[in-house]
Design a protein around this motif. Structure first.
Motif, PDB file in Angstrom:
ATOM      1  N   LEU A 196      11.245  50.923 -13.978  1.00 11.66           N
ATOM      2  CA  LEU A 196      12.688  50.614 -13.980  1.00 11.66           C
ATOM      3  C   LEU A 196      13.383  51.330 -15.122  1.00 11.66           C
ATOM      4  CD1 LEU A 196      12.764  46.754 -13.317  1.00 11.66           C
ATOM      5  CD2 LEU A 196      13.691  48.510 -11.806  1.00 11.66           C
ATOM      6  N   GLN A 197      14.605  51.728 -14.875  1.00  8.06           N
ATOM      7  CA  GLN A 197      15.422  52.310 -15.944  1.00  8.06           C
ATOM      8  C   GLN A 197      16.832  51.777 -15.821  1.00  8.06           C
ATOM      9  OE1 GLN A 197      14.958  56.605 -15.688  1.00  8.06           O
ATOM     10  NE2 GLN A 197      13.654  56.369 -17.502  1.00  8.06           N
ATOM     11  N   LYS A 198      17.464  51.555 -16.969  1.00 11.11           N
ATOM     12  CA  LYS A 198      18.882  51.161 -16.938  1.00 11.11           C
ATOM     13  C   LYS A 198      19.697  52.448 -16.820  1.00 11.11           C
ATOM     14  CE  LYS A 198      22.538  48.958 -19.493  1.00 11.11           C
ATOM     15  NZ  LYS A 198      23.048  48.632 -20.803  1.00 11.11           N
ATOM     16  N   VAL A 199      20.413  52.549 -15.705  1.00  9.10           N
ATOM     17  CA  VAL A 199      21.138  53.805 -15.462  1.00  9.10           C
ATOM     18  C   VAL A 199      22.629  53.516 -15.238  1.00  9.10           C
ATOM     19  CG1 VAL A 199      19.168  55.030 -14.443  1.00  9.10           C
ATOM     20  CG2 VAL A 199      20.637  53.648 -12.975  1.00  9.10           C
ATOM     21  N   PRO A 200      23.497  54.466 -15.631  1.00 10.12           N
ATOM     22  CA  PRO A 200      24.918  54.290 -15.317  1.00 10.12           C
ATOM     23  C   PRO A 200      25.145  54.516 -13.827  1.00 10.12           C
ATOM     24  CG  PRO A 200      24.534  56.332 -16.528  1.00 10.12           C
ATOM     25  CD  PRO A 200      23.210  55.677 -16.388  1.00 10.12           C
TER      26      PRO A 200
END
Ligand SMILES: NC(=O)c1ccc[n+]([C@@H]2O[C@H](COP(=O)([O-])OP(=O)(O)OC[C@H]3O[C@@H](n4cnc5c(N)ncnc54)[C@H](OP(=O)(O)O)[C@@H]3O)[C@@H](O)[C@H]2O)c1
Length: 338
Positions: A18-22
């Motif tokens: 998982l990655q926090k992405v805009p």
């Protein structure tokens, strides 16, 4: 408007993939499009299994946004939207639309409007766990007042809802949990919600303990199993003749092994339940709307409370998934967004 989501581009452990992405939700809404701002979205075991790639529900494409349920507020609506208004509280109607996100644009038919006064933390969790408990207690065995049910994973979110609904419907519950250092605290908590008996996996193997309980509440007609392995087999041993076991999860990752005598001499039934399938078949059916409104009503009357909930931020996702994977947390983790 800053918008972010927890997304993944390949299957794997949530903390790793998982990655926090805009993200950039559409600025101009067309036709029946609806822009929502998520308020809260829980982390359920199935969400983790989906990201691991071992759940039957697969993302339509990559990158995919994690999360299957949640509650959101409507920020803007397209010109053809009829049944939803700005400010409404909504939940996604289909599964796996991606809810670990600050904002989302879907169409009108993808949302169900809830009462504006519903508690957001309950609404965020309404589609999966309380519904599963409700359907399993209603749809498989005609339970009468005074009948009993045995369930493992008694402290799971589904288990906690099953305890409370059973209490409201005058059904006795025998609840099985895993032993732990603070087991008595957990017993007390489940009893405070209405559990009649709370036993460890080891205790339900003791004949004298179970004989005493069954002499008071009778043999259960229904068993709810989300663990599998030895614990499921042990629950079956106490099931009444003609009784049914509904398997809805496999938290121990071990198969369900059934005694031969269960089939031949006790006429036991073994079935499964998957809320996702039921919800797909009943997306906006009167039966589903009635269940959601009944559950919301019970929650607003404080007769059905949410499991212990820990609110977390998207930014903290790595530590959160690490903690969840360790087990024994007794709590549901919910992403909340400002
Ligand atoms: N079929 C459906 O439609 C449906 C719907 C909802 C949920 N589910 C399934 O139901 C299960 C519970 O979901 P939930 O959201 O209620 O979960 P939850 O609140 O996260 O609780 C997880 C439960 O599993 C127990 N557990 C974890 N690892 C275990 C192990 N190795 N052996 C025995 N027990 C273990 C936990 O006990 P500890 O406290 O001891 O760790 C806890 O009781 C999951 O398998 C989920 O996928 C299925």
């Amino acid at each position: 408007m800053s918008s972010f989501a927890l997304a993944y581009e390949r299957f794997g452990e949530p903390g790793e993939v998982l990655q926090k992405v805009p993200i950039q939700p559409e600025r101009t809404l067309k036709n029946s499009q609806v822009l929502v701002k998520y308020i809260a979205s829980p982390i359920n075991p199935a969400d983790i299994n989906t990201i691991q790639g071992v759940y039957p529900l697969k993302p339509a494409s990559f990158p995919a946004i994690g999360g299957n349920e949640g509650v959101a507020e409507v920020l803007r609506i397209g010109p053809n939207v009829k049944s939803i208004q700005v400010g409404d509280k909504v939940i996604p109607a289909p599964a796996a639309t991606g809810t670990w996100t600050t904002h989302r644009v879907l169409t009108e038919k993808d949302f169900i409007v809830l009462d504006k006064n519903v508690d957001p933390l309950f609404a965020a969790q309404i589609t999966v766990n309380p519904g599963t408990a409700y359907r399993m207690l209603q749809d498989f065995v005609k339970l009468q007042e005074g009948d009993s049910v045995i369930q493992n994973g008694g402290n799971s979110a589904v288990g906690v809802y099953a305890i409370q609904l059973a209490k409201l419907w005058n059904i006795k519950t025998i609840n099985v949990i895993r032993d732990r250092p603070d087991v008595d605290e957990l017993r007390q908590y489940l009893k405070s919600l209405g559990a009649d008996y709370v036993l460890t996996e080891e205790e339900i193997r003791k004949k004298e303990v179970m004989d005493e309980i069954l002499s008071k509440v009778g043999k259960p007609k229904l068993a709810l199993n989300c663990v599998g392995g030895q614990c499921a087999t042990d629950c079956v041993r106490h099931l009444a003749d003609g009784g049914t076991m509904v398997t809805y999860g496999g938290m121990s990752k071990k198969p369900v092994v059934l005694p031969t005598g269960s089939f031949i001499f006790k006429d036991h039934r073994f079935v499964g339940f998957w809320m996702t399938r039921w919800s797909k078949a009943n997306q906006t059916s009167p039966k589903r709307i009635k269940m959601l409104s009944e559950l919301s009503q019970l929650n607003s009357e404080k007769k059905l409370i949410i499991p212990k909930t820990i609110q977390v931020k998207l930014d903290d996702y790595k530590e959160v998934f690490e903690t969840i994977q360790k087990g024994f947390s007794n709590s549901k983790y919910v992403f909340t967004f400002e």
